[in-house]
Write a protein that holds these residues in place. Sequence first.
Motif, mmCIF file in Angstrom:
data_model
loop_
_atom_site.group_PDB
_atom_site.id
_atom_site.type_symbol
_atom_site.label_atom_id
_atom_site.label_comp_id
_atom_site.label_asym_id
_atom_site.label_seq_id
_atom_site.Cartn_x
_atom_site.Cartn_y
_atom_site.Cartn_z
ATOM 1 N N SER A 80 0.833 -1.200 0.000
ATOM 2 C CA SER A 80 0.000 0.000 0.000
ATOM 3 C C SER A 80 0.870 1.254 0.000
ATOM 4 O O SER A 80 2.082 1.195 0.187
ATOM 5 C CB SER A 80 -0.924 0.001 1.219
ATOM 6 N N GLY A 81 0.216 2.390 -0.227
ATOM 7 C CA GLY A 81 0.925 3.668 -0.209
ATOM 8 C C GLY A 81 1.436 4.076 -1.573
ATOM 9 O O GLY A 81 0.742 3.923 -2.590
ATOM 10 N N ASP A 82 2.668 4.582 -1.625
ATOM 11 C CA ASP A 82 3.243 5.117 -2.864
ATOM 12 C C ASP A 82 3.258 4.104 -4.017
ATOM 13 O O ASP A 82 3.044 4.493 -5.171
ATOM 14 C CB ASP A 82 4.663 5.644 -2.604
ATOM 15 N N PRO A 83 3.535 2.818 -3.762
ATOM 16 C CA PRO A 83 3.536 1.871 -4.887
ATOM 17 C C PRO A 83 2.202 1.822 -5.638
ATOM 18 O O PRO A 83 2.188 1.666 -6.865
ATOM 19 C CB PRO A 83 3.840 0.528 -4.219
ATOM 20 N N VAL A 84 1.093 1.960 -4.926
ATOM 21 C CA VAL A 84 -0.211 1.949 -5.589
ATOM 22 C C VAL A 84 -0.373 3.190 -6.460
ATOM 23 O O VAL A 84 -0.811 3.111 -7.613
ATOM 24 C CB VAL A 84 -1.358 1.855 -4.553
ATOM 25 N N ASP A 85 0.001 4.349 -5.928
ATOM 26 C CA ASP A 85 -0.084 5.580 -6.719
ATOM 27 C C ASP A 85 0.799 5.498 -7.966
ATOM 28 O O ASP A 85 0.404 5.928 -9.052
ATOM 29 C CB ASP A 85 0.317 6.793 -5.864
ATOM 30 N N ALA A 86 1.993 4.941 -7.801
ATOM 31 C CA ALA A 86 2.904 4.817 -8.940
ATOM 32 C C ALA A 86 2.326 3.895 -10.005
ATOM 33 O O ALA A 86 2.437 4.169 -11.211
ATOM 34 C CB ALA A 86 4.266 4.299 -8.466
ATOM 35 N N MET A 87 1.691 2.796 -9.592
ATOM 36 C CA MET A 87 1.119 1.866 -10.549
ATOM 37 C C MET A 87 -0.089 2.460 -11.264
ATOM 38 O O MET A 87 -0.285 2.230 -12.460
ATOM 39 C CB MET A 87 0.731 0.565 -9.853
ATOM 40 N N ILE A 88 -0.895 3.226 -10.550
ATOM 41 C CA ILE A 88 -2.030 3.897 -11.197
ATOM 42 C C ILE A 88 -1.519 4.836 -12.290
ATOM 43 O O ILE A 88 -2.034 4.854 -13.415
ATOM 44 C CB ILE A 88 -2.868 4.670 -10.162
ATOM 45 N N GLU A 89 -0.489 5.603 -11.947
ATOM 46 C CA GLU A 89 0.074 6.551 -12.916
ATOM 47 C C GLU A 89 0.617 5.824 -14.144
ATOM 48 O O GLU A 89 0.464 6.287 -15.285
ATOM 49 C CB GLU A 89 1.189 7.358 -12.245
ATOM 50 N N ALA A 90 1.220 4.648 -13.921
ATOM 51 C CA ALA A 90 1.814 3.906 -15.033
ATOM 52 C C ALA A 90 0.766 3.222 -15.910
ATOM 53 O O ALA A 90 0.897 3.179 -17.135
ATOM 54 C CB ALA A 90 2.798 2.877 -14.492
ATOM 55 N N VAL A 91 -0.282 2.690 -15.294
ATOM 56 C CA VAL A 91 -1.236 1.873 -16.050
ATOM 57 C C VAL A 91 -2.374 2.680 -16.654
ATOM 58 O O VAL A 91 -2.961 2.282 -17.668
ATOM 59 C CB VAL A 91 -1.788 0.740 -15.145
ATOM 60 N N LEU A 92 -2.696 3.819 -16.060
ATOM 61 C CA LEU A 92 -3.867 4.578 -16.504
ATOM 62 C C LEU A 92 -3.839 4.942 -17.988
ATOM 63 O O LEU A 92 -4.864 4.817 -18.688
ATOM 64 C CB LEU A 92 -4.034 5.834 -15.631
ATOM 65 N N PRO A 93 -2.692 5.367 -18.547
ATOM 66 C CA PRO A 93 -2.676 5.700 -19.982
ATOM 67 C C PRO A 93 -2.955 4.498 -20.891
ATOM 68 O O PRO A 93 -3.283 4.671 -22.068
ATOM 69 C CB PRO A 93 -1.250 6.221 -20.203
ATOM 70 N N LEU A 94 -2.850 3.283 -20.355
ATOM 71 C CA LEU A 94 -3.053 2.075 -21.157
ATOM 72 C C LEU A 94 -4.492 1.560 -21.086
ATOM 73 O O LEU A 94 -4.834 0.615 -21.807
ATOM 74 C CB LEU A 94 -2.110 0.961 -20.671
ATOM 75 N N LEU A 95 -5.308 2.177 -20.252
ATOM 76 C CA LEU A 95 -6.660 1.675 -20.021
ATOM 77 C C LEU A 95 -7.684 2.332 -20.937
ATOM 78 O O LEU A 95 -7.465 3.419 -21.465
ATOM 79 C CB LEU A 95 -7.055 1.889 -18.555
ATOM 80 N N GLY A 96 -8.828 1.659 -21.064
ATOM 81 C CA GLY A 96 -9.909 2.167 -21.888
ATOM 82 C C GLY A 96 -11.176 2.360 -21.084
ATOM 83 O O GLY A 96 -11.216 2.149 -19.866
ATOM 84 N N GLU A 97 -12.236 2.737 -21.761
ATOM 85 C CA GLU A 97 -13.532 2.995 -21.130
ATOM 86 C C GLU A 97 -14.029 1.742 -20.406
ATOM 87 O O GLU A 97 -14.062 0.651 -20.967
ATOM 88 C CB GLU A 97 -14.550 3.413 -22.193
ATOM 89 N N GLY A 98 -14.394 1.926 -19.129
ATOM 90 C CA GLY A 98 -14.970 0.833 -18.357
ATOM 91 C C GLY A 98 -13.978 -0.078 -17.676
ATOM 92 O O GLY A 98 -14.378 -0.999 -16.943
ATOM 93 N N ASP A 99 -12.680 0.114 -17.904
ATOM 94 C CA ASP A 99 -11.676 -0.715 -17.238
ATOM 95 C C ASP A 99 -11.647 -0.405 -15.737
ATOM 96 O O ASP A 99 -11.917 0.734 -15.315
ATOM 97 C CB ASP A 99 -10.285 -0.475 -17.823
ATOM 98 N N THR A 100 -11.308 -1.412 -14.930
ATOM 99 C CA THR A 100 -11.313 -1.257 -13.476
ATOM 100 C C THR A 100 -9.977 -1.678 -12.884
ATOM 101 O O THR A 100 -9.459 -2.755 -13.187
ATOM 102 C CB THR A 100 -12.435 -2.110 -12.838
ATOM 103 N N ILE A 101 -9.447 -0.806 -12.020
ATOM 104 C CA ILE A 101 -8.270 -1.125 -11.209
ATOM 105 C C ILE A 101 -8.757 -1.470 -9.812
ATOM 106 O O ILE A 101 -9.537 -0.727 -9.215
ATOM 107 C CB ILE A 101 -7.309 0.084 -11.118
ATOM 108 N N ILE A 102 -8.273 -2.586 -9.270
ATOM 109 C CA ILE A 102 -8.633 -2.997 -7.916
ATOM 110 C C ILE A 102 -7.380 -3.005 -7.051
ATOM 111 O O ILE A 102 -6.381 -3.644 -7.396
ATOM 112 C CB ILE A 102 -9.258 -4.413 -7.903
ATOM 113 N N ASP A 103 -7.440 -2.301 -5.929
ATOM 114 C CA ASP A 103 -6.359 -2.359 -4.939
ATOM 115 C C ASP A 103 -6.793 -3.360 -3.869
ATOM 116 O O ASP A 103 -7.704 -3.096 -3.084
ATOM 117 C CB ASP A 103 -6.139 -0.979 -4.336
ATOM 118 N N GLY A 104 -6.132 -4.531 -3.845
ATOM 119 C CA GLY A 104 -6.488 -5.576 -2.896
ATOM 120 C C GLY A 104 -5.631 -5.588 -1.650
ATOM 121 O O GLY A 104 -5.693 -6.538 -0.869
ATOM 122 N N GLY A 105 -4.844 -4.531 -1.433
ATOM 123 C CA GLY A 105 -3.989 -4.474 -0.246
ATOM 124 C C GLY A 105 -4.682 -3.812 0.927
ATOM 125 O O GLY A 105 -5.840 -3.383 0.842
ATOM 126 N N ASN A 106 -3.968 -3.706 2.044
ATOM 127 C CA ASN A 106 -4.496 -3.041 3.245
ATOM 128 C C ASN A 106 -4.213 -1.545 3.161
ATOM 129 O O ASN A 106 -3.351 -1.018 3.858
ATOM 130 C CB ASN A 106 -3.859 -3.628 4.511
#
Length: 472
Positions: A80-106
Amino acid sequence: MTETKADIGVYGLGTMGSALALNLAENGFRVAVTNREADWIDDFVKEEAALSGSFIPAQTLEAFVAAIKAPRTILFMIPSGDPVDAMIEAVLPLLGEGDTIIDGGNSDFHATRRRFEQLEGTGAHFVGMGVSGGEYGARHGPSMMVGGTTHSWEQLKPMAEAIAAKFNGEPCVAHLGPDGAGHFVKTVHNGIEYADMEMIAEVYSLLRDGADWEAARIGKLFEDWQEGPLASYLMEVSAAALQYVDPVTNKPMVDAIVDQAGQKGTGRWTVIEALKMGQSASAIEGAVGARGWSAERAMRGVAEDILPSVTLKEGAIPSNDDLASALLAGRILSHAQGFRILTAASEEFDWALDLARISEIWRAGCIIRSALLDDFAEAFRGELPHGHLILAPAMVEVLEKTIPALRRTVGAGVAKGIALPSLSGALAWYDSIRRARGATNLIQAQRDFFGAHGFERLDSDGSFNADWPPLA
């Protein structure tokens, strides 16, 4: 021939991520897998050769996203924490309409709410999902608490229900509300877990230090309690641990373990959020505090030689039946505090949490699963004055029978100098709740005396100040 795309992607092949990926594959879903350390990917697929046809390994983030069918469901199982924010920033440009990111950590639910808002308007969705049950639960059926949009839930639901723990055939997973609802419920779950573990340890301490019982004898008693209302995963774990023999010393393993308990922060978060919302979490705070004190082991060793020892030795340790009743009362009260915190958060964040449903999804898979949760679910669906668990008729009946034993148990701890922070905290909360008129009128008088903060009167409406006498 075009390769069939994955139903879901799992990023992060550590203990929990690997277990969930295997659970998904075993339940018939195709899973794209990747990891920051790329060498883990091939090792994972090779180790799970029997299910390897269910996995699509990807060496890059781009290949990982491309391997998942749209609208994509991507599960992050990373710190949790910064790694999640970093991954969102990295993956978001690759996503399309309706795609879902799930954070399964604490994750801290405040961060989840921020990320949920961050993705609004991007076409992608963000889910905070609490996962309880440890490695075994993740592999064979966890309890899961989901917070996010209805769109994300409908997309995730078939997979989540398939891999979740089952109680009488019912999946222990639910969509609890938007943004941070799932992670907040998981946080409070962990806070209750802290209190439950501490209360069991306090009874162990009374028997070990107050009655000179050996570990195996205490473990056998706990094992016997598994046949009644105290039946729970944590009681089962405690009974087994106390009866386990260390192969090195041939003595009880617990006697070889340093009395210093770790913590990852979720119990502390529960207490902090409870205080922010004006709620008491005394049983949970006692457990968090006890873990904090345990870390000061060197100081405790010195303090034992400096501070006066207990001289009051009268009285015996309560009977086994009393101890069982005290633990039952304490567990009901600690759960009630947790559910009250959930109620306050639900009102503050407009989540409309269903406390009965939360009780139900905790009945299997999670760490605090117990026989009590069925009773709690039934209570929340019945007559509940002020929405408070301990005012439900069934809970009133149980507490009427068990609170006297809790008083005797806390009294024995005080007399013998054995700390019972969670059990005594639960009892103090109960005694505060059951009094229509407490002593805070004096506190308000004090506040008005030194700070002119005002007070309300019993015989008149409005706010008043007294003309207090000057001090000599």
